[in-house]
Design a protein around this motif. Structure first.
Motif, PDB file in Angstrom:
ATOM      1  N   TYR A 226       0.829  -1.458   0.299  1.00 36.72           N
ATOM      2  CA  TYR A 226       0.123   0.409   0.221  1.00 36.72           C
ATOM      3  C   TYR A 226       0.870   1.118  -0.185  1.00 36.72           C
ATOM      4  O   TYR A 226       2.263   1.332  -0.101  1.00 36.72           O
ATOM      5  CB  TYR A 226      -0.997  -0.244   1.203  1.00 36.72           C
ATOM      6  CG  TYR A 226      -2.032  -1.311   1.598  1.00 36.72           C
ATOM      7  CD1 TYR A 226      -2.637  -1.414   0.338  1.00 36.72           C
ATOM      8  CD2 TYR A 226      -1.446  -2.120   2.176  1.00 36.72           C
ATOM      9  CE1 TYR A 226      -4.121  -2.047   0.222  1.00 36.72           C
ATOM     10  CE2 TYR A 226      -2.377  -3.229   1.981  1.00 36.72           C
ATOM     11  CZ  TYR A 226      -3.683  -3.342   1.127  1.00 36.72           C
ATOM     12  OH  TYR A 226      -3.599  -4.394   0.869  1.00 36.72           O
ATOM     13  N   VAL A 228       1.038   4.373   1.716  1.00 31.20           N
ATOM     14  CA  VAL A 228       0.250   4.865   3.740  1.00 31.20           C
ATOM     15  C   VAL A 228       1.383   6.184   3.660  1.00 31.20           C
ATOM     16  O   VAL A 228       3.011   5.527   3.897  1.00 31.20           O
ATOM     17  CB  VAL A 228       0.438   4.523   4.285  1.00 31.20           C
ATOM     18  CG1 VAL A 228      -0.703   4.512   5.345  1.00 31.20           C
ATOM     19  CG2 VAL A 228      -0.728   2.954   3.882  1.00 31.20           C
ATOM     20  N   VAL A 330       1.808   5.604  12.131  1.00 34.08           N
ATOM     21  CA  VAL A 330       1.189   5.020  11.087  1.00 34.08           C
ATOM     22  C   VAL A 330       1.119   3.607  11.983  1.00 34.08           C
ATOM     23  O   VAL A 330       2.352   3.699  11.731  1.00 34.08           O
ATOM     24  CB  VAL A 330       1.160   4.798   9.995  1.00 34.08           C
ATOM     25  CG1 VAL A 330       0.329   3.779   9.025  1.00 34.08           C
ATOM     26  CG2 VAL A 330       1.417   6.383   9.005  1.00 34.08           C
ATOM     27  N   ASP A 334      -3.357  -4.301  13.473  1.00 34.93           N
ATOM     28  CA  ASP A 334      -4.405  -3.588  13.709  1.00 34.93           C
ATOM     29  C   ASP A 334      -4.903  -4.211  15.224  1.00 34.93           C
ATOM     30  O   ASP A 334      -4.270  -5.043  16.494  1.00 34.93           O
ATOM     31  CB  ASP A 334      -5.565  -4.578  13.101  1.00 34.93           C
ATOM     32  CG  ASP A 334      -5.771  -4.197  11.722  1.00 34.93           C
ATOM     33  OD1 ASP A 334      -5.169  -2.857  11.940  1.00 34.93           O
ATOM     34  OD2 ASP A 334      -5.999  -5.094  11.236  1.00 34.93           O
ATOM     35  N   ILE A 365      -8.141   0.276  15.720  1.00 33.82           N
ATOM     36  CA  ILE A 365      -7.605   0.330  14.617  1.00 33.82           C
ATOM     37  C   ILE A 365      -7.260  -0.879  13.500  1.00 33.82           C
ATOM     38  O   ILE A 365      -7.027  -1.964  14.415  1.00 33.82           O
ATOM     39  CB  ILE A 365      -6.208   0.626  15.596  1.00 33.82           C
ATOM     40  CG1 ILE A 365      -6.000   1.458  16.560  1.00 33.82           C
ATOM     41  CG2 ILE A 365      -4.853   0.740  13.687  1.00 33.82           C
ATOM     42  CD1 ILE A 365      -6.157   3.116  15.739  1.00 33.82           C
ATOM     43  N   THR A 366      -7.993   0.116  12.617  1.00 29.03           N
ATOM     44  CA  THR A 366      -8.312  -1.443  11.252  1.00 29.03           C
ATOM     45  C   THR A 366      -7.717  -0.899  10.152  1.00 29.03           C
ATOM     46  O   THR A 366      -8.507  -0.134   9.495  1.00 29.03           O
ATOM     47  CB  THR A 366      -9.456  -1.686  11.261  1.00 29.03           C
ATOM     48  OG1 THR A 366     -10.224  -2.250  12.334  1.00 29.03           O
ATOM     49  CG2 THR A 366      -9.783  -3.114  10.135  1.00 29.03           C
ATOM     50  N   ARG A 367      -6.066  -1.745  10.045  1.00 29.41           N
ATOM     51  CA  ARG A 367      -5.677  -0.713   9.158  1.00 29.41           C
ATOM     52  C   ARG A 367      -6.240  -1.148   7.401  1.00 29.41           C
ATOM     53  O   ARG A 367      -6.891  -2.409   7.470  1.00 29.41           O
ATOM     54  CB  ARG A 367      -4.349  -0.671   8.907  1.00 29.41           C
ATOM     55  CG  ARG A 367      -3.320  -0.629   9.874  1.00 29.41           C
ATOM     56  CD  ARG A 367      -2.375  -0.946  10.246  1.00 29.41           C
ATOM     57  NE  ARG A 367      -2.814  -2.561  10.158  1.00 29.41           N
ATOM     58  CZ  ARG A 367      -1.333  -3.423  10.003  1.00 29.41           C
ATOM     59  NH1 ARG A 367      -0.252  -2.671   9.310  1.00 29.41           N
ATOM     60  NH2 ARG A 367      -1.619  -4.706  10.211  1.00 29.41           N
ATOM     61  N   LYS A 368      -6.305  -0.414   6.517  1.00 29.67           N
ATOM     62  CA  LYS A 368      -7.217  -0.923   4.737  1.00 29.67           C
ATOM     63  C   LYS A 368      -6.161  -0.086   4.204  1.00 29.67           C
ATOM     64  O   LYS A 368      -6.596  -0.019   3.295  1.00 29.67           O
ATOM     65  CB  LYS A 368      -7.955   0.749   5.047  1.00 29.67           C
ATOM     66  CG  LYS A 368      -9.423   0.204   5.801  1.00 29.67           C
ATOM     67  CD  LYS A 368     -10.474   0.822   5.769  1.00 29.67           C
ATOM     68  CE  LYS A 368     -12.401   0.308   6.609  1.00 29.67           C
ATOM     69  NZ  LYS A 368     -13.351   1.081   6.583  1.00 29.67           N
ATOM     70  N   ASP A 373      -4.969   5.751   7.599  1.00 27.90           N
ATOM     71  CA  ASP A 373      -4.231   4.691   8.725  1.00 27.90           C
ATOM     72  C   ASP A 373      -3.417   5.640   9.650  1.00 27.90           C
ATOM     73  O   ASP A 373      -3.015   5.322  11.050  1.00 27.90           O
ATOM     74  CB  ASP A 373      -3.608   3.868   7.674  1.00 27.90           C
ATOM     75  CG  ASP A 373      -4.324   2.557   7.301  1.00 27.90           C
ATOM     76  OD1 ASP A 373      -5.759   2.556   7.833  1.00 27.90           O
ATOM     77  OD2 ASP A 373      -4.125   1.885   6.894  1.00 27.90           O
TER      78      ASP A 373
END
Length: 429
Positions: A226, A228, A330, A334, A365-368, A373
């Motif tokens: 990803y 981020v 960051v 999770d 915390i649920t990272r996408k 995030d």
């Protein structure tokens, strides 16, 4: 004489409050129009007038603004796009309806579709990655095979890296295809997916206003797949020739997309063949960029954006030349944000401009894999790059948080659960 009002369509997690404050400094009365005003805490905190309305419905917005005209002199209309850049199209149409300064809706609409944007840039000779358009799994797989690994797979519309992923093999491609087409990604219309080559090289972020390049910054990201961001710096440390090359390519983007009015944000990478444009956004960049530009150059781009919207002259003159760096906080897993330990000395370090957390202890915390995030940032500035970097490191060394593992299903969460301490350190990728 009626009060002079600035209509603000929707809000923004990071820059909504600075826009409201800038409007007030310009002696304007800010009025927010939002589908859910309660999601923007600063509106209530600052006692800002807010009206609930469907901000994707142009007719509804026109109706609200028409009624407001009975009480206020509407001097300008400005907006935030949220997940979908198409909301900027709605704002441009709203400005045109009320004969107020604003961007060309046709240009904004073409720019908000990233496939159309890539076509226009390529036709104008602007360097872009090789790309293909796909609408289903078979077309995505075929495009990846044609372009060669790795590939970027992303929606044709969106912001904040939502739905964007680097796919390095068939398994990652299948996983992300399932995410985009399996009902989890919030499409507003039929899926349009871009598959493009991964342009390798340092990432640069260009801020423009009208036909002027205001600032060029650099950014680092967390590790793939990803994108981020973990750090942003203005100005980018470039040679004079590199700066000119990036500026020339950026101005070429504005011409190709007919974006000669208002702000724009151009993202590119410096590859083996020079600058290659990732995408162009017909708006100011979000998060800490306006603050970094102000600290680095002395230019308040939010203030000048509002000046432009209300018909005043923009003042983009550089007042000083400093280095401003933001480090984004960051989580690497999770869980539950169990503890935030911000030593009071962090904000007191000379040269630190901001220390900010966006969430509180106890937040799940649920990272996408996108900009949401990020849970906080630290900003430092100095006339010298090495001093700014040292200041930033000194401040972040005084900050830590812990992510508590989610309890197994059916169990109560509590302090007995293992907490993993996460020290804030930069990732350079």
């Amino acid at each position: 004489m009626p009060r002079r009002a600035l209509i603000i369509v929707e809000g923004h997690r990071a820059n909504g409050l600075p826009y409201v404050q800038a409007a007030q400094r310009l002696r304007l009365h800010p009025i927010a129009l939002a589908s859910d005003p309660t999601q923007y805490d600063y509106l209530a905190a600052e006692s800002i007038d807010a009206i609930r309305v469907d901000t994707d419905n142009l007719d509804a917005l026109i109706d609200v603004c028409s009624r407001l005209q009975a009480t206020y002199e509407i001097c300008g209309i400005i907006g935030f796009g949220g997940l979908y850049e198409s909301r900027h199209v709605t704002v441009a149409k709203l400005c045109r309806h009320f004969a107020l300064p604003g961007a060309n809706p046709v240009s904004i609409e073409r720019c908000s579709d990233k496939f159309t944007q890539l076509q226009l840039l390529a036709q104008a000779g602007v360097p872009v990655p090789a790309y293909r358009l796909a609408a289903n799994a078979r077309e995505i797989e075929s495009a990846a095979e044609e372009l060669g690994w790795p590939v970027i797979v992303k929606p044709s519309e969106g912001s904040g890296s939502s739905g964007v992923r680097l796919c390095r093999d068939d398994d990652e491609l299948a996983e992300h295809t399932t995410y985009l087409l399996g009902g989890k990604y919030p499409w507003r219309s039929s899926p349009k997916i871009i598959v493009e080559e991964f342009a390798r090289g340092p990432f640069y972020d260009v801020v423009t206003m009208g036909n002027s390049v205001v600032a060029i910054g650099a950014a680092d990201f967390k590790p793939p797949p990803y994108f981020v961001p973990c750090q942003s710096m203005f100005p980018a440390q470039l040679t004079e020739d590199e700066h000119k090359h990036i500026a020339d390519v950026s101005l070429g983007c504005l011409r190709a997309l007919n974006l000669g009015w208002g702000p724009a944000n151009i993202e590119l990478r410096w590859t083996e063949r020079g600058p290659v444009v990732m995408e162009v956004n017909a708006r100011l960049p979000g998060w800490t960029t306006p603050r970094l530009v102000q600290l680095a150059y002395g230019v308040d781009i939010i203030n000048e954006h509002i000046n432009l919207v209300i018909g005043n002259t923009c003042d983009l003159r550089i007042r000083h030349s400093h280095v401003a760096i933001a480090r984004f906080l960051v989580p690497d897993r999770d869980g539950i944000l169990a503890e935030i330990d911000v030593d009071s000395r962090a904000a007191a370090v000379p040269g630190v401009a901001e220390v900010s957390f966006y969430v509180e202890s106890g937040t799940p915390i649920t990272r996408k894999g996108d900009h949401l995030d990020i849970i906080g940032h630290v900003i430092a500035a100095s006339p010298e790059c090495t001093r700014a970097e040292a200041t930033l490191q000194r401040a972040t060394d005084l900050i830590s948080w812990s992510i508590e593992e989610l309890p197994p299903s059916g169990e109560q969460s509590g302090n007995e659960n293992l907490a993993a301490s996460v020290q804030v350190v930069p990732d350079h990728t």
